[in-house]
Motif scaffolding. Structure first.
Motif, PDB file in Angstrom:
ATOM      1  N   GLY A 127     -74.789 -85.757  27.949  1.00 57.30           N
ATOM      2  CA  GLY A 127     -74.064 -86.934  28.442  1.00 57.30           C
ATOM      3  C   GLY A 127     -72.567 -86.792  28.270  1.00 57.30           C
ATOM      4  N   ASN A 128     -72.157 -86.114  27.207  1.00 55.40           N
ATOM      5  CA  ASN A 128     -70.730 -85.887  26.958  1.00 55.40           C
ATOM      6  C   ASN A 128     -70.123 -84.872  27.924  1.00 55.40           C
ATOM      7  OD1 ASN A 128     -70.518 -87.675  24.836  1.00 55.40           O
ATOM      8  ND2 ASN A 128     -70.881 -86.131  23.275  1.00 55.40           N
ATOM      9  N   ARG A 129     -70.963 -84.149  28.643  1.00 51.03           N
ATOM     10  CA  ARG A 129     -70.477 -83.151  29.617  1.00 51.03           C
ATOM     11  C   ARG A 129     -70.840 -83.563  31.050  1.00 51.03           C
ATOM     12  NH1 ARG A 129     -69.119 -77.816  27.554  1.00 51.03           N
ATOM     13  NH2 ARG A 129     -68.699 -78.112  25.347  1.00 51.03           N
ATOM     14  N   ASP A 130     -71.169 -84.829  31.242  1.00 55.14           N
ATOM     15  CA  ASP A 130     -71.566 -85.313  32.573  1.00 55.14           C
ATOM     16  C   ASP A 130     -70.351 -85.365  33.502  1.00 55.14           C
ATOM     17  OD1 ASP A 130     -72.416 -86.699  34.824  1.00 55.14           O
ATOM     18  OD2 ASP A 130     -73.521 -88.206  33.681  1.00 55.14           O
ATOM     19  N   PRO A 131     -70.350 -84.582  34.590  1.00 54.15           N
ATOM     20  CA  PRO A 131     -69.198 -84.571  35.493  1.00 54.15           C
ATOM     21  C   PRO A 131     -69.005 -85.890  36.248  1.00 54.15           C
ATOM     22  CG  PRO A 131     -70.973 -83.211  36.370  1.00 54.15           C
ATOM     23  CD  PRO A 131     -71.391 -83.652  34.993  1.00 54.15           C
ATOM     24  N   ARG A 132     -70.045 -86.735  36.275  1.00 54.16           N
ATOM     25  CA  ARG A 132     -69.869 -88.054  36.902  1.00 54.16           C
ATOM     26  C   ARG A 132     -69.083 -88.988  35.985  1.00 54.16           C
ATOM     27  NH1 ARG A 132     -76.085 -88.824  37.860  1.00 54.16           N
ATOM     28  NH2 ARG A 132     -75.867 -87.919  35.808  1.00 54.16           N
ATOM     29  N   ARG A 133     -68.990 -88.643  34.716  1.00 50.77           N
ATOM     30  CA  ARG A 133     -68.270 -89.476  33.749  1.00 50.77           C
ATOM     31  C   ARG A 133     -66.929 -88.861  33.342  1.00 50.77           C
ATOM     32  NH1 ARG A 133     -65.281 -91.708  31.354  1.00 50.77           N
ATOM     33  NH2 ARG A 133     -65.457 -93.166  29.655  1.00 50.77           N
ATOM     34  N   PHE A 134     -66.892 -87.537  33.188  1.00 47.95           N
ATOM     35  CA  PHE A 134     -65.690 -86.857  32.701  1.00 47.95           C
ATOM     36  C   PHE A 134     -65.194 -85.845  33.728  1.00 47.95           C
ATOM     37  CE2 PHE A 134     -68.035 -88.042  28.833  1.00 47.95           C
ATOM     38  CZ  PHE A 134     -67.056 -88.745  28.155  1.00 47.95           C
ATOM     39  N   ASP A 135     -63.915 -85.909  34.032  1.00 49.15           N
ATOM     40  CA  ASP A 135     -63.313 -84.893  34.890  1.00 49.15           C
ATOM     41  C   ASP A 135     -63.299 -83.563  34.145  1.00 49.15           C
ATOM     42  OD1 ASP A 135     -62.772 -86.710  36.928  1.00 49.15           O
ATOM     43  OD2 ASP A 135     -60.799 -87.201  36.111  1.00 49.15           O
ATOM     44  N   ASP A 136     -63.702 -82.512  34.842  1.00 44.88           N
ATOM     45  CA  ASP A 136     -63.691 -81.164  34.270  1.00 44.88           C
ATOM     46  C   ASP A 136     -64.309 -81.174  32.863  1.00 44.88           C
ATOM     47  OD1 ASP A 136     -63.255 -78.453  34.186  1.00 44.88           O
ATOM     48  OD2 ASP A 136     -61.070 -78.601  33.996  1.00 44.88           O
ATOM     49  N   PRO A 137     -65.578 -81.561  32.741  1.00 41.32           N
ATOM     50  CA  PRO A 137     -66.185 -81.814  31.424  1.00 41.32           C
ATOM     51  C   PRO A 137     -66.325 -80.598  30.521  1.00 41.32           C
ATOM     52  CG  PRO A 137     -67.861 -81.821  33.116  1.00 41.32           C
ATOM     53  CD  PRO A 137     -66.543 -81.725  33.829  1.00 41.32           C
ATOM     54  N   ASP A 138     -66.287 -79.395  31.088  1.00 40.78           N
ATOM     55  CA  ASP A 138     -66.436 -78.204  30.257  1.00 40.78           C
ATOM     56  C   ASP A 138     -65.101 -77.662  29.760  1.00 40.78           C
ATOM     57  OD1 ASP A 138     -69.221 -78.249  30.465  1.00 40.78           O
ATOM     58  OD2 ASP A 138     -69.179 -77.119  32.340  1.00 40.78           O
ATOM     59  N   ARG A 139     -64.041 -78.408  30.032  1.00 44.69           N
ATOM     60  CA  ARG A 139     -62.709 -78.018  29.552  1.00 44.69           C
ATOM     61  C   ARG A 139     -62.391 -78.830  28.300  1.00 44.69           C
ATOM     62  NH1 ARG A 139     -57.713 -80.269  30.660  1.00 44.69           N
ATOM     63  NH2 ARG A 139     -58.658 -81.531  32.296  1.00 44.69           N
ATOM     64  N   PHE A 140     -61.931 -78.163  27.268  1.00 45.65           N
ATOM     65  CA  PHE A 140     -61.495 -78.827  26.036  1.00 45.65           C
ATOM     66  C   PHE A 140     -60.087 -79.368  26.259  1.00 45.65           C
ATOM     67  CE2 PHE A 140     -59.359 -78.389  21.821  1.00 45.65           C
ATOM     68  CZ  PHE A 140     -60.044 -79.408  21.193  1.00 45.65           C
ATOM     69  N   ASP A 141     -59.938 -80.687  26.163  1.00 45.81           N
ATOM     70  CA  ASP A 141     -58.658 -81.332  26.474  1.00 45.81           C
ATOM     71  C   ASP A 141     -58.376 -82.469  25.496  1.00 45.81           C
ATOM     72  OD1 ASP A 141     -56.395 -82.484  27.536  1.00 45.81           O
ATOM     73  OD2 ASP A 141     -57.362 -83.168  29.377  1.00 45.81           O
ATOM     74  N   PRO A 142     -57.641 -82.192  24.418  1.00 47.78           N
ATOM     75  CA  PRO A 142     -57.337 -83.241  23.442  1.00 47.78           C
ATOM     76  C   PRO A 142     -56.524 -84.399  24.017  1.00 47.78           C
ATOM     77  CG  PRO A 142     -56.763 -81.077  22.574  1.00 47.78           C
ATOM     78  CD  PRO A 142     -57.116 -80.900  24.009  1.00 47.78           C
ATOM     79  N   GLU A 143     -55.949 -84.223  25.199  1.00 51.39           N
ATOM     80  CA  GLU A 143     -55.160 -85.294  25.823  1.00 51.39           C
ATOM     81  C   GLU A 143     -56.013 -86.127  26.780  1.00 51.39           C
ATOM     82  OE1 GLU A 143     -51.528 -85.396  25.639  1.00 51.39           O
ATOM     83  OE2 GLU A 143     -51.232 -83.581  24.485  1.00 51.39           O
ATOM     84  N   ARG A 144     -57.316 -85.901  26.801  1.00 50.48           N
ATOM     85  CA  ARG A 144     -58.219 -86.610  27.703  1.00 50.48           C
ATOM     86  C   ARG A 144     -58.099 -88.126  27.481  1.00 50.48           C
ATOM     87  NH1 ARG A 144     -62.365 -84.581  30.553  1.00 50.48           N
ATOM     88  NH2 ARG A 144     -62.227 -82.613  29.414  1.00 50.48           N
ATOM     89  N   VAL A 145     -57.991 -88.868  28.551  1.00 53.39           N
ATOM     90  CA  VAL A 145     -57.908 -90.331  28.445  1.00 53.39           C
ATOM     91  C   VAL A 145     -59.288 -90.933  28.731  1.00 53.39           C
ATOM     92  CG1 VAL A 145     -55.452 -90.453  29.021  1.00 53.39           C
ATOM     93  CG2 VAL A 145     -57.145 -90.545  30.851  1.00 53.39           C
ATOM     94  N   ASP A 146     -59.489 -92.152  28.284  1.00 49.62           N
ATOM     95  CA  ASP A 146     -60.768 -92.844  28.479  1.00 49.62           C
ATOM     96  C   ASP A 146     -61.928 -91.982  27.998  1.00 49.62           C
ATOM     97  OD1 ASP A 146     -62.506 -94.896  29.189  1.00 49.62           O
ATOM     98  OD2 ASP A 146     -62.708 -94.179  31.245  1.00 49.62           O
ATOM     99  N   ASN A 147     -61.828 -91.516  26.770  1.00 52.36           N
ATOM    100  CA  ASN A 147     -62.797 -90.582  26.206  1.00 52.36           C
ATOM    101  C   ASN A 147     -63.895 -91.341  25.455  1.00 52.36           C
ATOM    102  OD1 ASN A 147     -64.117 -88.389  25.236  1.00 52.36           O
ATOM    103  ND2 ASN A 147     -62.351 -87.457  24.256  1.00 52.36           N
TER     104      ASN A 147
END
Length: 187
Positions: free
Chosen positions: A126-146
């Protein structure tokens, strides 16, 4: 057996610790039974220790795989807050939750999970769901709405989440500043 022996030792010689408090408590409802005490101690150990250790070690491994983020954390300690949130999404310490039961018939994409059926929740997926997260397999500490499932959700949300977050933020910040030129020998 180990915890039972440890509990008996703390009953005979109580100290200023949680296990001593558990085995010597004088509650109007009665003390915990030996089985309740041991299962509670195991729960506290696993939920309060093992998961935090896994969050910190997964975090350090991820930082070693992303040395540019490690370098930023060294210079910007405030990065620890969003960094830990992204780690909880990207490499959560709990990958799945077994032993859940459907309380009603549930339709999931045309497949009905019948009431009473066992369900395993794969939080990491669920944490890697592309319908929820843009580019889910990329580690991005600046990700918003996490809004991740790193601590579960609903009535099963981890009550130790604030402490685990703080422990990971402190540990990773200190490791980033304290280790000189860390790197992976092999990945």
């Amino acid at each position: 057996r180990y915890l039972a022996g440890l509990a008996e030792e703390h009953r005979r010689t109580p100290g200023d610790d949680l296990l001593s408090a558990m085995v010597t408590a004088q509650d109007p409802q009665g003390r915990l039974t030996p089985v309740e005490m041991i299962t509670t101690a195991v729960l506290l150990f696993i939920a309060g220790h093992e998961t935090t250790v896994n969050l910190i070690t997964n975090g350090m491994l991820t930082l070693l795989r992303h040395p540019e983020v490690l370098a930023r954390l060294r210079k910007e300690p405030e990065l620890a807050v969003p960094l830990v949130e992204e780690l909880l999404r990207f490499e959560p310490p709990v990958q799945f939750l077994p032993q859940r039961t459907a309380l009603a018939d549930i339709d999931v994409a045309g497949t009905v999970i019948p009431k009473g059926a066992p369900v395993w929740l794969v939080l990491a997926s669920g944490n890697r769901d592309p319908r929820r997260f843009d580019d889910p397999d990329r580690f991005d500490p600046e990700r918003v709405d996490n809004q991740h499932f790193g601590f579960g959700s609903g009535i099963h949300y981890c009550f130790g989440a604030p402490l685990a977050r703080l422990e990971a933020q402190i540990a990773l910040s200190r490791l980033a500043r304290g280790l000189s030129d860390p790197g992976l020998v092999d990945d």
